[in-house]
Motif scaffolding. Sequence first.
Motif, PDB file in Angstrom:
ATOM      1  N   VAL A 138      38.606  45.631  55.471  1.00  0.00           N
ATOM      2  CA  VAL A 138      37.404  45.002  56.019  1.00  0.00           C
ATOM      3  C   VAL A 138      36.788  45.918  57.072  1.00  0.00           C
ATOM      4  O   VAL A 138      37.460  46.292  58.042  1.00  0.00           O
ATOM      5  CB  VAL A 138      37.715  43.648  56.686  1.00  0.00           C
TER       6      VAL A 138
ATOM      7  N   SER B 140      34.633  37.755  43.347  1.00  0.00           N
ATOM      8  CA  SER B 140      35.785  38.169  42.535  1.00  0.00           C
ATOM      9  C   SER B 140      35.298  38.948  41.325  1.00  0.00           C
ATOM     10  O   SER B 140      34.146  38.808  40.904  1.00  0.00           O
ATOM     11  CB  SER B 140      36.600  36.954  42.099  1.00  0.00           C
TER      12      SER B 140
ATOM     13  N   ASP C  91      34.728  35.016  51.819  1.00  0.00           N
ATOM     14  CA  ASP C  91      33.990  35.383  53.031  1.00  0.00           C
ATOM     15  C   ASP C  91      33.326  34.102  53.531  1.00  0.00           C
ATOM     16  O   ASP C  91      32.361  33.626  52.940  1.00  0.00           O
ATOM     17  CB  ASP C  91      32.958  36.460  52.686  1.00  0.00           C
TER      18      ASP C  91
ATOM     19  N   ILE D 107      38.026  37.305  47.003  1.00  0.00           N
ATOM     20  CA  ILE D 107      37.689  37.556  48.411  1.00  0.00           C
ATOM     21  C   ILE D 107      36.846  36.387  48.892  1.00  0.00           C
ATOM     22  O   ILE D 107      35.787  36.105  48.336  1.00  0.00           O
ATOM     23  CB  ILE D 107      36.914  38.880  48.562  1.00  0.00           C
TER      24      ILE D 107
ATOM     25  N   THR E 192      38.258  36.279  55.085  1.00  0.00           N
ATOM     26  CA  THR E 192      37.684  36.678  56.375  1.00  0.00           C
ATOM     27  C   THR E 192      36.684  35.628  56.843  1.00  0.00           C
ATOM     28  O   THR E 192      35.706  35.352  56.141  1.00  0.00           O
ATOM     29  CB  THR E 192      36.976  38.049  56.265  1.00  0.00           C
TER      30      THR E 192
ATOM     31  N   SER F  30      32.533  33.195  47.663  1.00  0.00           N
ATOM     32  CA  SER F  30      33.692  33.722  46.944  1.00  0.00           C
ATOM     33  C   SER F  30      33.243  34.876  46.054  1.00  0.00           C
ATOM     34  O   SER F  30      32.337  34.721  45.226  1.00  0.00           O
ATOM     35  CB  SER F  30      34.296  32.587  46.099  1.00  0.00           C
TER      36      SER F  30
ATOM     37  N   HIS G 127      33.864  44.534  52.111  1.00  0.00           N
ATOM     38  CA  HIS G 127      35.200  44.287  51.556  1.00  0.00           C
ATOM     39  C   HIS G 127      35.459  45.292  50.435  1.00  0.00           C
ATOM     40  O   HIS G 127      34.618  45.443  49.540  1.00  0.00           O
ATOM     41  CB  HIS G 127      35.290  42.893  50.918  1.00  0.00           C
TER      42      HIS G 127
ATOM     43  N   ARG H 225      43.134  44.981  50.714  1.00  0.00           N
ATOM     44  CA  ARG H 225      41.703  44.867  50.979  1.00  0.00           C
ATOM     45  C   ARG H 225      41.394  45.335  52.394  1.00  0.00           C
ATOM     46  O   ARG H 225      42.049  44.940  53.358  1.00  0.00           O
ATOM     47  CB  ARG H 225      41.238  43.421  50.840  1.00  0.00           C
TER      48      ARG H 225
ATOM     49  N   ASN I 239      42.078  38.834  41.835  1.00  0.00           N
ATOM     50  CA  ASN I 239      41.898  38.774  43.285  1.00  0.00           C
ATOM     51  C   ASN I 239      40.664  37.943  43.567  1.00  0.00           C
ATOM     52  O   ASN I 239      39.723  37.920  42.768  1.00  0.00           O
ATOM     53  CB  ASN I 239      41.616  40.173  43.861  1.00  0.00           C
TER      54      ASN I 239
ATOM     55  N   SER J  78      42.191  37.069  49.512  1.00  0.00           N
ATOM     56  CA  SER J  78      41.822  37.759  50.747  1.00  0.00           C
ATOM     57  C   SER J  78      40.768  36.905  51.457  1.00  0.00           C
ATOM     58  O   SER J  78      39.874  36.353  50.808  1.00  0.00           O
ATOM     59  CB  SER J  78      41.242  39.143  50.427  1.00  0.00           C
TER      60      SER J  78
ATOM     61  N   THR K 235      41.733  39.754  58.863  1.00  0.00           N
ATOM     62  CA  THR K 235      42.717  39.669  57.771  1.00  0.00           C
ATOM     63  C   THR K 235      43.913  38.812  58.193  1.00  0.00           C
ATOM     64  O   THR K 235      44.958  38.860  57.552  1.00  0.00           O
ATOM     65  CB  THR K 235      43.248  41.075  57.395  1.00  0.00           C
TER      66      THR K 235
END
Lengths: 346, 346, 346, 346
Positions: free
Chosen positions: B307, A242, A172, A170, A226, A240, B241, B305, A168, A224, A203
Amino acid sequence: MVLKMTEIAIVGGSGYTGGELIRILEKHPHVDIKYITSRKYADVPIEKVHPNIRDLNLIFQDLNPKELDVDVVFTATPHGASMKIVPEILETGAKVIDLSGDYRFKDMATYEKWYGMDHIAPLKAVYGLPEIYREDIKKADLVANPGCFPTGAILATLPLSKEKLVDNVIIDSKTGISGGGVTPAENFHFPNCSDNVIPYNLTSHRHMPEIQQELGLYSKIKVSFTPHLVPVIRGILTTSHSFLNIYDSSDIESKKEYLLNLYKKQYKNEPFVKVLENGEIPTLNAVRGSNFGHIGGFEIDENGRLVIISAIDNLVKGASGQAIHNMNLICGFKENEALESYGMRP
Amino acid sequence: MVLKMTEIAIVGGSGYTGGELIRILEKHPHVDIKYITSRKYADVPIEKVHPNIRDLNLIFQDLNPKELDVDVVFTATPHGASMKIVPEILETGAKVIDLSGDYRFKDMATYEKWYGMDHIAPLKAVYGLPEIYREDIKKADLVANPGCFPTGAILATLPLSKEKLVDNVIIDSKTGISGGGVTPAENFHFPNCSDNVIPYNLTSHRHMPEIQQELGLYSKIKVSFTPHLVPVIRGILTTSHSFLNIYDSSDIESKKEYLLNLYKKQYKNEPFVKVLENGEIPTLNAVRGSNFGHIGGFEIDENGRLVIISAIDNLVKGASGQAIHNMNLICGFKENEALESYGMRP
Amino acid sequence: MVLKMTEIAIVGGSGYTGGELIRILEKHPHVDIKYITSRKYADVPIEKVHPNIRDLNLIFQDLNPKELDVDVVFTATPHGASMKIVPEILETGAKVIDLSGDYRFKDMATYEKWYGMDHIAPLKAVYGLPEIYREDIKKADLVANPGCFPTGAILATLPLSKEKLVDNVIIDSKTGISGGGVTPAENFHFPNCSDNVIPYNLTSHRHMPEIQQELGLYSKIKVSFTPHLVPVIRGILTTSHSFLNIYDSSDIESKKEYLLNLYKKQYKNEPFVKVLENGEIPTLNAVRGSNFGHIGGFEIDENGRLVIISAIDNLVKGASGQAIHNMNLICGFKENEALESYGMRP
Amino acid sequence: MVLKMTEIAIVGGSGYTGGELIRILEKHPHVDIKYITSRKYADVPIEKVHPNIRDLNLIFQDLNPKELDVDVVFTATPHGASMKIVPEILETGAKVIDLSGDYRFKDMATYEKWYGMDHIAPLKAVYGLPEIYREDIKKADLVANPGCFPTGAILATLPLSKEKLVDNVIIDSKTGISGGGVTPAENFHFPNCSDNVIPYNLTSHRHMPEIQQELGLYSKIKVSFTPHLVPVIRGILTTSHSFLNIYDSSDIESKKEYLLNLYKKQYKNEPFVKVLENGEIPTLNAVRGSNFGHIGGFEIDENGRLVIISAIDNLVKGASGQAIHNMNLICGFKENEALESYGMRP
């Protein structure tokens, strides 16, 4: 010997990406801007809309796509609008570089789900991220210029997916307000967004499936995403996060070195991607106004979480500069022609 | 009947938290500011340093801690400095609310690892987050006022740990520049940090173990934390997150509702925590200058996920306002005395 | 035929003007940057200090002025420091363009009064405002690059003095914070100067006598000057207020037209001065990052007060760009070589 | 004894001045907000529009002016709209404090010339600057709350006119963007106005005749006025330039002292005007969010030009705070009730 200049048109030239296309192309030795179109500003000299650009004697015109007898057309039009004109422009024989989201998706169902409209004119296009599709772009008739968030996010995480290092990721992201375009709106009204941070589409941002599409080509990585508005004019700073599959707490330093080398190898020959070393962390003002993307970080914490940061100018590497990079590839020009300028700091 | 006023002293009153203590306490009907100390500005009237605060006839003094014959002392001193004076102040019989990091850790080894120094005066202190420790604070002699990032992060994630809903949480925080204090420095120099985003201490910020300490009381949750400087004067916007253990893609809406209700229940009686509903997302300017914390988001994506966003003013709820909240609890005043003001928006 | 490149050195290259010199000169086809000196950053690669500028393989050196065996030296040193090294550099045979205030004054007494120090090495220098001294600059060994405020102020008011249209002029300037240089200080600390306006040196700024010196060459005009810090990174917006001697309330429109034509004639052949017409008012973002100065306004009110506005980038037209313009003149290059870029808007 | 609360209504409560009225009045011990009207947001809870203000259980209503059965009505409506409703509200017996320009002019012809419309309902009103009209305000049925620029400009120059010290005054004002109101527009769009200064209405702003009207009561002073947008949320920094009739170069210091004492005497008993001494210069952040106006400067240059600076918060002292000050006077409350808060700095 007189070289023939390449003639170009900018459709929808009154927005920020239109202004940036002119600002950069004006330095290009092999290109002539023949048309700049705008329905709203038809017959208005461009300096009335882009007061930084003067004495070019260009006037906005309200032209039919079929009238664009040029070599390359940049469509700086909104999604939904591009699909209505791109087929006609292609028929004139021009190459098209589309800055909207209309041609970025391989799967029409994904487009229609996330953009909330039917696609009336699906066409084969190349996703215009030169760091992945350079050779395809050179041969393309239609290039879908990547979204601003995806440009920063993909560059920051591509090697992780290629090497299957994480399951995964994420993303941001913190974006400057110019990403919202030239039209005044509540979230972009100075008293509302200055001295503020505004998270949105927590999301549900349509750039997520675009990032997923590209990263998903190499592994089963799940993305994912945001975004946040920060009180900055230009730039996207992507963080990033992870969790490394290969994490082992006894060995953080060698993992960091492995990752740094992986990124350096990935981007070794890229003219516009700089991998920062020695703890240097990307920031927006180092790339402001430039086509460079900086990538750095490579820090791993005790939970095995990896942090990688990328910084781009959303209007240049994330839009108009990348579009011109694509044009340089299509036309066989020097790859960084007109794009060599460093960032403006401070 | 004449009520005796509570006398207070502010040690280290020339910084931003010192200024905010004065600005807020000046409205407090039961408190007299007896001393404001500063070595650097000894004998200088406070309006020379805090030009917003006028006609209070307060002058900075360079006092020995033992001379502070008052009821409550706020030590707005740097870590390392607080531990040198807090024991002496406690000996005078005063209650102490310390705004530094010196008394926030239950485990001295953690303090010494992350703050890089020996702790010369460990003492029993209560962690001054009223939303967790209200009853202990009322009886405390020494309150360790929480860090600014931990305040926003813990409020945003406490119910997740209590209910064991997640194994890891990634805290991506965006802070205003005033969090760095009053002393000019390169990262806080306007031409460097304006129109910019500066990530720092990507995996090594000393507020991480503070968040970990408090969340870890309820579950085995692991905290990852990365802060970013954004061009904002005040405020911390925290994006949390995490991947839900209870995630099931068929059931996102009911999970969102469950989470919202969990948070509403947690903070039902809290005077300063507002849980936002109906898709309202916290932003900094809604809490600017106030002691309120806003929590919202509760969005879950297709990868499970979650938020959650929190917004606080780092100088008020994240520092001086929370310190005054602690004073109100210690002294038995109305809990929100002097702290009722709404945020200043725009 | 191989053209010999002109070799240049930048003394004091770690500040903002040093960074801008590199950023711009790097585009110059006839120039090689041979040395960049800095005592503080000796042996440090320049990207550690100027992270926007990468892969040039330049390293700061701590060199003796006598070692600078180059064609042109830019001294980006503070006043007081320049006078100590300029004579030695001139002895090497290099041309010198000095960015400090040390050589701007014809009258040493004026320098010593306003700069508060003795001048230890007075030398004949040309005031480097090409719009006035172009021909002298071409032949100069030492050019005193103008101050940032004077550049904007003189361009905005020169025709008024030449035509003896006003007796007094009030210059109310708004400057970006980068004008204060790279060193952090209280007035440039983001929490202090963001969301704020800070007037300073209300009647005592040392750029006033510099403006007076140049405008006073043509008439008995008296200059009053007040600067303000505004929360902007770059740029000086100058508002010039003056009462017209020729005012006659029956005739405002023709006076405005006369003034506009006077300015258009004055700057007709100037590559970097744009006189705006049709009510267009200069703003900072139209010139940001560029060497252009915009002049506009030409409004007259019922009291006979004339308003003229100028906008420049303080670091480019107000410093490094103008210095390179001077170098182009000295070396016989195309006058706008490396300086053609438009402003960056937004 | 139970004191009856004063009931108030806010007409047009969805803008920034409406939000500020609520934020401040909520602290007022003698006032109940009975109605907040808004056509656009009828039936919407106020926190949807003013997310800083929570749990007051107020809902916007679309009411007819005749339905406002309250003691005091604030009309926070645009000019042109106020004149349509104020007569009807007065008929209900309520006192009215109008925040628009509709009732600020003694001479209807001046209004009609500068506002470009006929005045359909001229009425006798008191100009609501308490520092001039305190006693009249106490007895008024209709108060015309002053414009934001005039408030800062008049306070900065009133003694100059009263003492006939100058013939002309040039007001160069720098305003925060919130002065333009809540509606997004091109000049207030963050990417356009951030990092920028935008002069506008160089000689044609409608606040000029308002300043002229008030200053002209005491002498033949002529007012020239030019406003500038600066990238600040709140605040107006006014720089007043004028040439002293009484100037004598041998005597600057005594003139400065005379002026300082003149201002101190003028504002001696004013609760909201602070005259700064000892070279302290007003800045916006010292008054941000407060009802205070700071005045300072009192510098005179060698040309006899005097500089006086004032700083106010345009939304508080320049609008809603001053309106509440007027309400306190009308209702016989303590003059600074609910208005004591200091500015928020940083």
